[in-house]
Design a protein around this motif. Structure first.
Motif, short mmCIF file in Angstrom:
data_model
loop_
_atom_site.label_atom_id
_atom_site.label_comp_id
_atom_site.label_asym_id
_atom_site.label_seq_id
_atom_site.Cartn_x
_atom_site.Cartn_y
_atom_site.Cartn_z
N ALA A 35 42.84 -20.94 20.67
CA ALA A 35 42.56 -19.71 19.94
C ALA A 35 41.31 -19.18 20.79
O ALA A 35 40.54 -19.80 21.38
CB ALA A 35 42.34 -19.68 18.56
N PRO A 69 54.77 -9.89 22.13
CA PRO A 69 53.59 -9.06 21.83
C PRO A 69 54.07 -7.57 22.03
O PRO A 69 54.57 -7.16 23.27
CB PRO A 69 52.35 -9.53 22.72
N TRP A 125 49.92 -16.41 25.33
CA TRP A 125 50.88 -17.38 24.95
C TRP A 125 50.97 -18.07 26.26
O TRP A 125 51.59 -17.76 27.39
CB TRP A 125 52.24 -16.96 24.35
N GLU A 138 53.31 -15.22 19.44
CA GLU A 138 53.18 -13.81 19.22
C GLU A 138 52.18 -13.30 19.91
O GLU A 138 51.86 -11.85 19.98
CB GLU A 138 53.02 -13.39 17.84
N SER A 139 51.05 -14.11 20.70
CA SER A 139 49.95 -13.65 21.25
C SER A 139 50.50 -13.17 22.94
O SER A 139 51.43 -13.84 23.52
CB SER A 139 49.13 -14.73 21.40
N LEU A 185 45.24 -7.63 19.22
CA LEU A 185 45.34 -9.08 18.74
C LEU A 185 45.23 -9.23 17.53
O LEU A 185 44.40 -8.52 16.54
CB LEU A 185 44.09 -9.79 19.50
N LYS A 186 46.32 -10.17 16.98
CA LYS A 186 46.20 -10.43 15.56
C LYS A 186 45.34 -11.40 15.13
O LYS A 186 45.21 -12.51 15.99
CB LYS A 186 47.79 -10.80 15.32
N HIS A 198 41.68 -15.32 17.19
CA HIS A 198 43.05 -15.07 17.64
C HIS A 198 43.87 -16.29 18.11
O HIS A 198 43.58 -16.70 19.06
CB HIS A 198 43.12 -13.97 18.58
N TYR A 199 45.05 -16.78 17.35
CA TYR A 199 45.63 -17.63 17.68
C TYR A 199 46.61 -17.52 18.63
O TYR A 199 47.33 -16.51 18.60
CB TYR A 199 46.16 -18.37 16.31
N MET A 200 46.54 -18.42 19.74
CA MET A 200 47.26 -18.03 21.09
C MET A 200 48.68 -18.61 20.90
O MET A 200 49.01 -19.74 21.78
CB MET A 200 46.63 -18.48 22.24
N ASN A 201 49.63 -18.08 19.81
CA ASN A 201 50.66 -18.74 19.52
C ASN A 201 51.94 -17.57 20.56
O ASN A 201 51.54 -16.85 21.28
CB ASN A 201 51.10 -18.58 18.15
N TYR A 236 47.00 -4.59 24.38
CA TYR A 236 47.73 -5.45 23.11
C TYR A 236 46.72 -5.61 22.15
O TYR A 236 45.62 -6.05 22.46
CB TYR A 236 48.07 -6.65 23.68
#
Length: 331
Positions: free
Chosen positions: A178, A10, A244, A240-241, A217-218, A235-238, A215
Motif C-alpha cells: 500500500a 482504474p 496494481w 482497482e489501483s 486514489l481510493k 491506498h491499497y495497491m490492489n 487517477y
C-alpha cells in the motif's frame, strides 16, 4: 467455464485542473505548500498581481519587513520634500545648518505627522508646508487603517495547520502493498469531520509523446471524525489501483506525483479549512514502515504526540515475488 477473476480497471479523470500534456509541465504540478507550480504571462504584471493575496499569504516575518520598509520609504520620501521646501518652514529645527541634522529633523517630523502623533515640538510654517503635512497625515490615516486590516485578516484567516510526512512510502499491507503518507495537526486546534482526497498524476510516453494521466486514489479510510493524534492515509495497491502489480522500478519510471487535499471543520474558527500538498517521485520510499509517533506520557496522565517523528520510518524488505507485469491502465 471462465474461472479468471475479472480485474476492475482504474478510471482516469480529466477534471484535475491540470493539463495532460507532460511536455508543457514543470518539475511538479503542486509545490509542497500546496500552491500551483506555475507562472502566468501574457498580460501586464499589475493585472495578474494581487497585493492583498500576496500580503495575506506571505510569512509573518516577511509581512513585518514589508510594513517596516513601506513606513520607512514613505518617511524618507516626505523628509526629502521637506528638505526641498526648506527646513526653515519647520519651526523648532536645529540651530546649525548641517545636512544630517536638517534631514533627521525632517525625517522625524514626517514620522510624527504620518502616525498623527504630533508631539508639538516641530510644526509646519506657511501654506506649502502645512499642505504637505496635511497630505501626509491623510496618507498616514489611510495606510495605517489598511495595515491594521491586514493584521486582522492574517490573524483571523482560517488555516488548517497540518503537517505532512516528508515522504510517501510503499509498505506491506494485508496480503500486498500500500501507498501511505502521514499527517497531523501541529497547533492546539481541533479538526473534526476530516476528509482526504488523493489524485495520482502518472507521467508516461504514449505514441512518442509524454502525457499525464490522472487517477483518483481510493483510500482505505477517506474520512475520520476527528484528527486528534495523527492519520496515516492508506491506498491499497490492489486490482482497482492504477499501481496494481507495480514494483519500485515501475513506479520510478512513470514519474508519479500524488496531489493531496485535506479538508476539515475547525471548532475554533467555526469554519471549514483545507490544506494541500504533493509528493513527487523523488519523495517515494519503497519498502518502509512508519515509526509510531505517539505514546503514553511518563506520568501516564495523557498521550504524548511527537511531531518530530511524523516522517520517521524504518526500512522493510518485501518478500520476493514472481515477475509480474504492471497493467497498461497505469501507463
Amino acid at each position: 467455464m471462465n474461472t479468471h477473476k475479472q480485474v476492475k480497471r482504474p478510471k482516469e479523470v480529466n477534471n484535475s485542473g491540470f493539463s495532460g500534456n507532460s511536455s508543457a509541465e514543470g518539475k511538479r504540478l503542486l509545490n509542497k505548500d500546496g500552491s500551483a507550480n506555475l507562472s502566468k504571462t501574457g498580460i501586464p504584471f499589475y493585472q495578474r498581481f494581487s497585493i492583498y493575496h500576496t500580503l495575506l499569504k506571505m510569512s509573518r516575518m516577511k509581512f513585518l519587513i514589508v510594513v517596516f520598509l513601506f513606513y520607512t520609504t514613505v518617511n524618507l520620501f516626505f523628509a526629502g520634500i521637506y528638505m526641498l521646501i526648506g527646513t526653515d518652514k519647520l519651526s523648532g529645527g536645529p540651530d546649525n545648518h548641517r545636512f544630517i541634522d536638517n534631514f533627521l529633523h525632517s525625517f522625524f517630523f514626517s514620522s510624527q505627522t504620518l502616525t498623527t502623533v504630533g508631539y508639538g515640538h516641530v510644526a509646519p510654517v506657511g501654506v506649502v508646508a502645512n499642505c504637505i503635512a496635511s497630505i501626509e497625515s491623510f496618507l498616514g490615516i489611510m495606510t495605517f487603517a489598511l495595515v491594521t486590516g491586514m493584521f486582522y485578516a492574517r490573524f483571523s484567516r482560517p488555516k488548517a495547520y497540518i503537517r505532512f510526512s516528508d515522504n510517501f512510502i510503499v509498505s506491506p499491507y494485508q496480503e500486498g502493498r500500500a501507498i501511505m503518507f502521514r499527517l497531523a495537526t501541529y497547533k492546539n486546534n481541533d479538526l473534526t469531520d476530516v476528509s482526504a482526497e488523493v489524485t495520482a498524476a502518472v507521467h508516461h510516453m504514449e505514441n512518442g509523446k509524454r502525457i499525464t494521466r490522472f487517477y483518483p486514489l481510493k483510500l482505505e479510510i477517506s474520512r475520520i471524525n476527528s484528527l486528534a493524534i495523527s492519520w496515516t492515509c492508506v491506498h491499497y495497491m490492489n486490482e482497482e489501483s492504477p499501481f496494481w502489480q507495480m514494483r519500485e522500478e515501475d513506479m520510478m519510471a512513470r514519474s508519479i506525483e500524488l496531489l493531496v487535499t485535506i479538508k476539515g471543520f475547525d471548532d475554533h474558527f467555526s469554519n471549514t479549512v483545507q490544506q494541500r500538498t504533493s509528493y513527487a517521485n523523488e519523495e517515494l520510499v519503497y519498502g518502509a514502515r512508519f515509526v509510531p509517533m505517539y505514546e503514553r506520557s511518563e506520568s501516564g496522565g495523557h498521550t504524548e504526540v511527537m511531531l518530530d517523528r511524523i516522517g520517521s520510518f524504518t526500512r522493510h524488505s518485501f518478500v520476493e515475488e514472481p515477475d509480474r507485469q504492471p497493467t497498461d491502465e497505469a501507463g
